[in-house]
Structures are given as C-alpha cells and as structure tokens.
Design a protein around this motif. Structure first.
Motif, PDB file in Angstrom:
ATOM      1  N   LEU A   1     -14.155  -3.523  12.182  1.00  0.00           N
ATOM      2  CA  LEU A   1     -14.720  -2.176  12.180  1.00  0.00           C
ATOM      3  C   LEU A   1     -13.723  -1.115  11.724  1.00  0.00           C
ATOM      4  CD1 LEU A   1     -16.738  -2.312  15.528  1.00  0.00           C
ATOM      5  CD2 LEU A   1     -17.596  -2.601  13.201  1.00  0.00           C
ATOM      6  N   GLY A   2     -12.535  -1.078  12.316  1.00  0.00           N
ATOM      7  CA  GLY A   2     -11.590  -0.009  12.041  1.00  0.00           C
ATOM      8  C   GLY A   2     -10.766  -0.251  10.784  1.00  0.00           C
ATOM      9  N   PHE A   3     -10.510   0.819  10.029  1.00  0.00           N
ATOM     10  CA  PHE A   3      -9.631   0.720   8.879  1.00  0.00           C
ATOM     11  C   PHE A   3      -9.049   2.101   8.588  1.00  0.00           C
ATOM     12  CE2 PHE A   3     -13.501   2.188   6.915  1.00  0.00           C
ATOM     13  CZ  PHE A   3     -13.091   2.998   5.871  1.00  0.00           C
ATOM     14  N   THR A   4      -7.931   2.109   7.858  1.00  0.00           N
ATOM     15  CA  THR A   4      -7.284   3.344   7.409  1.00  0.00           C
ATOM     16  C   THR A   4      -7.098   3.254   5.904  1.00  0.00           C
ATOM     17  OG1 THR A   4      -6.083   3.519   9.499  1.00  0.00           O
ATOM     18  CG2 THR A   4      -5.285   4.846   7.660  1.00  0.00           C
ATOM     19  N   ALA A   5      -7.568   4.264   5.200  1.00  0.00           N
ATOM     20  CA  ALA A   5      -7.468   4.273   3.733  1.00  0.00           C
ATOM     21  C   ALA A   5      -6.023   4.497   3.301  1.00  0.00           C
ATOM     22  CB  ALA A   5      -8.378   5.345   3.152  1.00  0.00           C
ATOM     23  N   GLN A   6      -5.628   3.867   2.207  1.00  0.00           N
ATOM     24  CA  GLN A   6      -4.308   4.049   1.616  1.00  0.00           C
ATOM     25  C   GLN A   6      -4.446   4.255   0.111  1.00  0.00           C
ATOM     26  OE1 GLN A   6      -0.826   1.675   3.624  1.00  0.00           O
ATOM     27  NE2 GLN A   6      -2.366   0.221   2.977  1.00  0.00           N
ATOM     28  N   SER A   7      -3.496   4.970  -0.458  1.00  0.00           N
ATOM     29  CA  SER A   7      -3.445   5.128  -1.913  1.00  0.00           C
ATOM     30  C   SER A   7      -2.589   4.013  -2.497  1.00  0.00           C
ATOM     31  CB  SER A   7      -2.847   6.485  -2.289  1.00  0.00           C
ATOM     32  OG  SER A   7      -3.650   7.540  -1.779  1.00  0.00           O
ATOM     33  N   PRO A   8      -2.934   3.474  -3.660  1.00  0.00           N
ATOM     34  CA  PRO A   8      -2.120   2.418  -4.285  1.00  0.00           C
ATOM     35  C   PRO A   8      -0.686   2.893  -4.527  1.00  0.00           C
ATOM     36  CG  PRO A   8      -4.254   2.609  -5.359  1.00  0.00           C
ATOM     37  CD  PRO A   8      -4.130   3.796  -4.442  1.00  0.00           C
ATOM     38  N   GLU A   9       0.272   2.017  -4.325  1.00  0.00           N
ATOM     39  CA  GLU A   9       1.684   2.317  -4.543  1.00  0.00           C
ATOM     40  C   GLU A   9       2.264   1.283  -5.495  1.00  0.00           C
ATOM     41  OE1 GLU A   9       3.525   4.778  -3.375  1.00  0.00           O
ATOM     42  OE2 GLU A   9       2.076   5.742  -2.051  1.00  0.00           O
ATOM     43  N   ASN A  10       3.524   1.493  -5.876  1.00  0.00           N
ATOM     44  CA  ASN A  10       4.200   0.506  -6.698  1.00  0.00           C
ATOM     45  C   ASN A  10       4.318  -0.811  -5.945  1.00  0.00           C
ATOM     46  OD1 ASN A  10       4.583   2.240  -8.824  1.00  0.00           O
ATOM     47  ND2 ASN A  10       6.594   2.927  -8.119  1.00  0.00           N
ATOM     48  N   PRO A  11       4.248  -1.950  -6.630  1.00  0.00           N
ATOM     49  CA  PRO A  11       4.371  -3.240  -5.948  1.00  0.00           C
ATOM     50  C   PRO A  11       5.778  -3.430  -5.395  1.00  0.00           C
ATOM     51  CG  PRO A  11       4.391  -3.542  -8.330  1.00  0.00           C
ATOM     52  CD  PRO A  11       4.044  -2.096  -8.081  1.00  0.00           C
ATOM     53  N   PRO A  12       5.919  -4.226  -4.326  1.00  0.00           N
ATOM     54  CA  PRO A  12       7.258  -4.493  -3.779  1.00  0.00           C
ATOM     55  C   PRO A  12       8.085  -5.326  -4.733  1.00  0.00           C
ATOM     56  CG  PRO A  12       5.591  -5.850  -2.702  1.00  0.00           C
ATOM     57  CD  PRO A  12       4.849  -4.874  -3.554  1.00  0.00           C
ATOM     58  N   LEU A  13       9.408  -5.255  -4.564  1.00  0.00           N
ATOM     59  CA  LEU A  13      10.301  -6.036  -5.412  1.00  0.00           C
ATOM     60  C   LEU A  13      10.069  -7.529  -5.243  1.00  0.00           C
ATOM     61  CD1 LEU A  13      13.663  -4.094  -4.946  1.00  0.00           C
ATOM     62  CD2 LEU A  13      12.171  -4.081  -6.953  1.00  0.00           C
ATOM     63  N   ILE A  14       9.778  -7.968  -3.998  1.00  0.00           N
ATOM     64  CA  ILE A  14       9.498  -9.379  -3.729  1.00  0.00           C
ATOM     65  C   ILE A  14       7.994  -9.513  -3.526  1.00  0.00           C
ATOM     66  CG2 ILE A  14      10.069 -11.368  -2.305  1.00  0.00           C
ATOM     67  CD1 ILE A  14      12.549  -9.898  -1.369  1.00  0.00           C
ATOM     68  N   PRO A  15       7.292 -10.231  -4.358  1.00  0.00           N
ATOM     69  CA  PRO A  15       5.833 -10.303  -4.250  1.00  0.00           C
ATOM     70  C   PRO A  15       5.387 -10.984  -2.956  1.00  0.00           C
ATOM     71  CG  PRO A  15       6.611 -11.109  -6.392  1.00  0.00           C
ATOM     72  CD  PRO A  15       7.814 -10.970  -5.516  1.00  0.00           C
ATOM     73  N   LEU A  16       4.243 -10.567  -2.432  1.00  0.00           N
ATOM     74  CA  LEU A  16       3.649 -11.243  -1.290  1.00  0.00           C
ATOM     75  C   LEU A  16       3.351 -12.696  -1.654  1.00  0.00           C
ATOM     76  CD1 LEU A  16       1.128  -8.568   0.052  1.00  0.00           C
ATOM     77  CD2 LEU A  16       3.361  -9.157   0.975  1.00  0.00           C
ATOM     78  N   GLY A  17       3.602 -13.582  -0.716  1.00  0.00           N
ATOM     79  CA  GLY A  17       3.393 -14.999  -0.941  1.00  0.00           C
ATOM     80  C   GLY A  17       4.598 -15.740  -1.458  1.00  0.00           C
ATOM     81  N   ARG A  18       5.616 -15.019  -1.953  1.00  0.00           N
ATOM     82  CA  ARG A  18       6.827 -15.661  -2.477  1.00  0.00           C
ATOM     83  C   ARG A  18       7.616 -16.290  -1.320  1.00  0.00           C
ATOM     84  NH1 ARG A  18       9.840 -14.744  -7.177  1.00  0.00           N
ATOM     85  NH2 ARG A  18       7.785 -14.214  -8.053  1.00  0.00           N
ATOM     86  N   THR A  19       8.198 -17.465  -1.565  1.00  0.00           N
ATOM     87  CA  THR A  19       8.976 -18.189  -0.560  1.00  0.00           C
ATOM     88  C   THR A  19      10.441 -18.231  -0.970  1.00  0.00           C
ATOM     89  OG1 THR A  19       7.094 -19.572   0.096  1.00  0.00           O
ATOM     90  CG2 THR A  19       9.282 -20.390   0.644  1.00  0.00           C
ATOM     91  N   GLY A  20      11.322 -17.990  -0.010  1.00  0.00           N
ATOM     92  CA  GLY A  20      12.757 -18.051  -0.237  1.00  0.00           C
ATOM     93  C   GLY A  20      13.459 -18.766   0.892  1.00  0.00           C
TER      94      GLY A  20
END
Length: 530
Positions: free
Chosen positions: A270-289
């Motif tokens: 039910l609950g959510f908060t709107a956000q404006s798009p931003e620059n992508p992070p330096l390390i992509p989501l899902g990347r493994t190190g």
C-alpha cells in the motif's frame, strides 16, 4: 502417558482440552504449548492441561528453521521445539525455543533469536537483583555483574506462537543490552510482572550443524523456492516488484523509482514514496564482488541496495557533505555496507556487541578509537531492496570514530528507541574496482581514505583553519577564471548532489571550499551504517 526417546529425555503427551488433538512435551521444564490443530494456548500443571487462551496464526516469514530441526552447539545437541513471533516499531522477529540434550536435573532454557538474517543463541539465567526502572537508550547499565550499554527499549507485542514453550507467551517490555565481549543481554519485563533474563552471542547457521531445515523436494530452501515466483504490484505504477531477499522490508520500483513498503507474506503493498530518477550508482545493483570484512575470510558479496545520504549542518556556515552506501548481501554471512565518501571507501558491518567507552574515545577488540564527528544524517535517494523499512528524509544522529592510524572505523547511530554500532576498515579505490570488476573512469574511484587518520583536536582545528584561509584566498583569485566545481562534475556527474551543491555555493559567493574537512565539526566521515 510417558514414553522413552532415543536420548535420555522423557516425553509427556496428553490431549488438547479444546479439540482433543495430541499435545506432546519433550522437556520437563516446559510449562506451556500451543496446540497445532486448534491454536489453543495450553498450560501444563502436573499431568493436567488447561486452555488459557488462543494464539494467532503464524505469519509467513520464510525462515529456514522449523519445529523438529536439530543441530549442535558447543558440543551439545539440541532440537527446535517451539517458536514465539514478536513485533514492535522496529519490526518483527522470531524466537525459537531450543531443547538441549539432557545434561543434569535442570534442563537449560535456550533461544535462537532470528532477525533480518542474523541469529543470536541465548541461554536463560536467574536474575536476583533490583531491576532498572527507566533505562536510557545509549547509556551504560550494570546488570548481572556486567557492564552493558542499552541498545534498545521496546514494547514487544506477541504476534503468534507454536510448539512447546518454557512459559505461556505474553507481551512485555524488552530491554536489549550489549557489551564489549560481543554479548547480547535481553531483559524481558513481562506483563504479569515476572522478568526473564538471558545472555547470548551471534552465531552462524552454518556453524550449528543444522538438520531438518525447511526445504522442497528439490532440496532448495523454502525461502528460495517461494521467492522465485513472488511478485507484488507497485502501488505507484502497477509494475511487478520481485524482491530477491526474504528479509526485505522496503524496495524501489525499477520502473517508476517509487520507494515501496513491502508487506508480510503475499499481502498487497500500500505505502510508497515517489522519487525522481538519479544518476546510476558506480557499482550496479546485482553486481558481485569478493571482499574480506573485518579480517574475516574473503567472501562473495552481492549489491542488493544503494542509498545516497547527506548530513544536516547545524550552522549556515557549515559545509554539507554527501555520501553513498551500498548494501551487500551474503547468504551465510548476512549483510555489510560498502561506503563511498569524499574521504575514501570503507567496508563495515553492524556489531553484535558494543564498544566500551572512556570519555570521547571507545575501545573495541583491543583497539582504541577517537571521536571525529557528530551530526544528523538523512537518506535522500535509494535503489534496490533493504532489510529495514527505509524512510526518505528520516533524521538519524550519528557519531563517527577512527583508530589512530585511520584504517579502522566505528560508527554509532541513534534513532528512536534503538542504538546501532557498526565497525569496519578502510579500502583503497583500486581494491573496490578490482573486487567488483569495474571499468569506470579512474577519477570516479580515486578517493582513498588517508583523511580518516586522527590527530589531536587542537592541531586538527588549527590545520583546518589554516587550510580554510589559504583555500579562501586562492579561490577568490581564480574564481573568475575557472569552474571550481569541475572536479565534482568529473567525479560524480553533472546531476550529482556534490556538483549541484558546489554550483549553488559558487553562485552565492563566487567561492567554494572543497570537502575533506569541516570547520564546524561536521562531515560525512563514512556516514551512518545502519
């Protein structure tokens, strides 16, 4: 009727007085149980069972544990015989009742507490002393002959219960304590007035030799199987949300960037908060190190969440700092944070215990840490999913500490009824780049942690004041000839918080003072590491 088990313990079985179903007790110390058929809460008195209430249904939390699972801890075998589900404003958690192999006339009452993928194994102990009346979060407290810090004071509600328990489950106030021996103390002040005291420490499930965990016919865990097909509609745009972690309580929609509160089980979000798009992070989501945390063996960590945060200056002349935190996950080790600040990179994890204090300095694991900064911080943008309910613009009080060589860090975060300590070490930019196989421009990773090193307070202030005057003069001389914010544009991007803040300051005065120190005493310093 009684019957002998393969071990030396004796089981006692009787019929539920409400529905007639069989109810079994494996321990003579257990005085309560919840009928698995009608959910009646039962009280045992000798060889008589009486119904004293009704338990709610257990809510689905995708725990790998279940009743009947077995394991070993410090050479002794145990079985999981009961569970209590509790909740408070901090979230919900499980307390699993463990029955150890008989080793004397008095069985040990043990619990395996499960919260956000972390586990603490505790043993109950007698407590014959005056109880604290008004414990204050973050302050020291002496109890059971030990010195503790109060980590949390919450009113814990009873959500549900199942199986065999040492006493009837009830709601009550819970005082969570931690010490510099990496121990966790829990004082439960029950609604009926009887206190329950236990002491334990963090454990890894892999070290408990567990058997009989929840699995499918294919051998995968129940959590993994159910989450493969789990999908929740985004309440903002309707796109499917597919969380990858059973612990996740917040998630960002990849389509519309809305920050969504995830429901328990398969309920509607039910609950959510709107956000404006931003620059992508330096390390992509899902990347493994592959990284080693706090001297432990190097392990594979996956980026599952990303936060952008900033401090809140208390004076108009104070410089505002911005930093980024990557939430890392390992299936057996839990969570860690990779923090990217203007001062450098660091890798930290939340502590089970709490460091001991001496004025403004602290000691942890034989190392001294000096205070650097105290500030308020807030989260300004998020991506991915998180094991706690993320709230944009919530204020958190943070104090950062560093060792004399600047290589080891501590951070204390206080919000509401809870204090959280984190600890870790600095990393070179090159180590981060190699660990995650990144190919971004060198300028974006060229921030190493030399600025974390401590000096005396007086010398540091004199140096900062001197640098302030030098930079001020230099900036005034060249402000009309060049873009003082170019370094932030190159490092973080034209739409970054750092570059926008620099440009705003430059437009206002023609002068901008680069970060790396703050005259007012406020800096990111690695940020808050919840």
């Amino acid at each position: 009727m009684a019957e002998q088990t393969p071990a030396t313990q004796r089981r006692w079985r009787a019929s539920c007085p409400n529905c007639g179903a069989p109810v079994e007790f494996a321990s003579a110390a257990s005085s309560s149980a919840v009928c698995g058929f009608c959910r009646s809460t039962l009280l045992r008195d000798g060889e008589t069972l009486s119904q004293i209430g009704q338990s709610a249904e257990i809510f689905e939390d995708y725990s790998p544990l279940q009743l009947g699972a077995t394991g070993r801890w410090m050479g002794a075998g145990f079985a999981v015989v009961g569970r209590v589900q509790r909740g408070s404003e901090l979230g919900n958690w499980n307390e699993w009742h463990l029955l150890f192999d008989a080793s004397g006339d008095t069985p040990r009452v043990a619990w395996l507490s499960e919260d956000n993928g972390q586990f603490v194994l505790s043993l109950e102990a007698p407590l014959n002393e005056t109880l604290p009346t008004e414990p204050q979060v973050g302050l020291p407290l002496t109890l059971a002959g030990q010195r503790w810090q109060v980590a949390a004071v919450v009113d814990a509600a009873l959500r549900a219960a199942e199986g065999e328990l040492p006493r009837p489950p009830k709601a009550g106030r819970v005082i969570e304590l931690r010490n510099d021996q990496d121990e966790v103390g829990s004082l439960e002040l029950r609604a009926d007035g009887s206190p329950v005291w236990s002491v334990g420490r963090a454990v890894q499930l892999a070290d408990l030799a567990l058997q009989g965990l929840r699995t499918t016919a294919e051998g995968e865990s129940i959590a993994e199987a159910k989450f493969k097909g789990r999908s929740i509609a985004c309440p903002s745009c309707g796109s499917p949300l597919e969380p990858k972690l059973s612990q996740s309580k917040s998630m960002v929609c990849a389509q519309c960037q809305a920050l969504v509160d995830l429901p328990e089980g398969d309920a509607k979000a039910l609950g959510f908060t709107a956000q404006s798009p931003e620059n992508p992070p330096l390390i992509p989501l899902g990347r493994t190190g592959t990284l080693a945390v706090n001297g432990e063996k190097a392990q594979a960590w996956q980026v599952v969440g990303y936060l952008e945060r900033c401090d809140i200056p208390e004076d108009a002349e104070d410089e505002q700092s911005f930093w980024r935190e990557y939430l890392l996950f390992n299936r057996l080790a839990g969570f860690a944070f990779l923090v990217d600040t203007n001062e450098g990179w660091s890798l930290v994890r939340t502590l089970t215990g709490a460091p001991s204090s001496s004025r403004d300095s602290f000691n942890w694991k034989g190392r001294a840490y000096e205070k650097r900064w105290t500030y308020q911080a807030k989260t300004t943008h998020v991506l991915g999913e998180f094991y706690w309910p993320v709230r944009l613009h919530d204020l958190v009080r943070v104090t950062d500490y560093a060792s004399a060589d600047g290589q080891h860090l501590l951070s204390r975060e206080e919000q509401g009824p809870e204090v959280t300590w984190s600890g870790g070490q600095t990393l070179t930019a090159d180590a981060v780049r190699k660990a995650f196989g990144l190919t971004a421009p060198a300028a974006q990773f060229g921030r190493d942690a030399s600025a974390f090193k401590n000096t005396s307070g007086t010398l540091l202030r004199n140096i900062v004041i001197g640098l302030f005057l030098i930079v001020l003069l230099f900036s005034m001389l060249r402000s009309c000839r060049s873009d003082d914010c170019q370094q932030y544009k190159n490092s973080f991007g034209e739409n970054s918080n750092e570059y926008r803040q620099c440009r705003a300051n430059t437009r206002g005065s023609g002068v901008y003072i680069p970060s790396g120190g703050s005259y007012g005493g406020y800096s990111s310093g690695g940020g808050s590491h919840k």
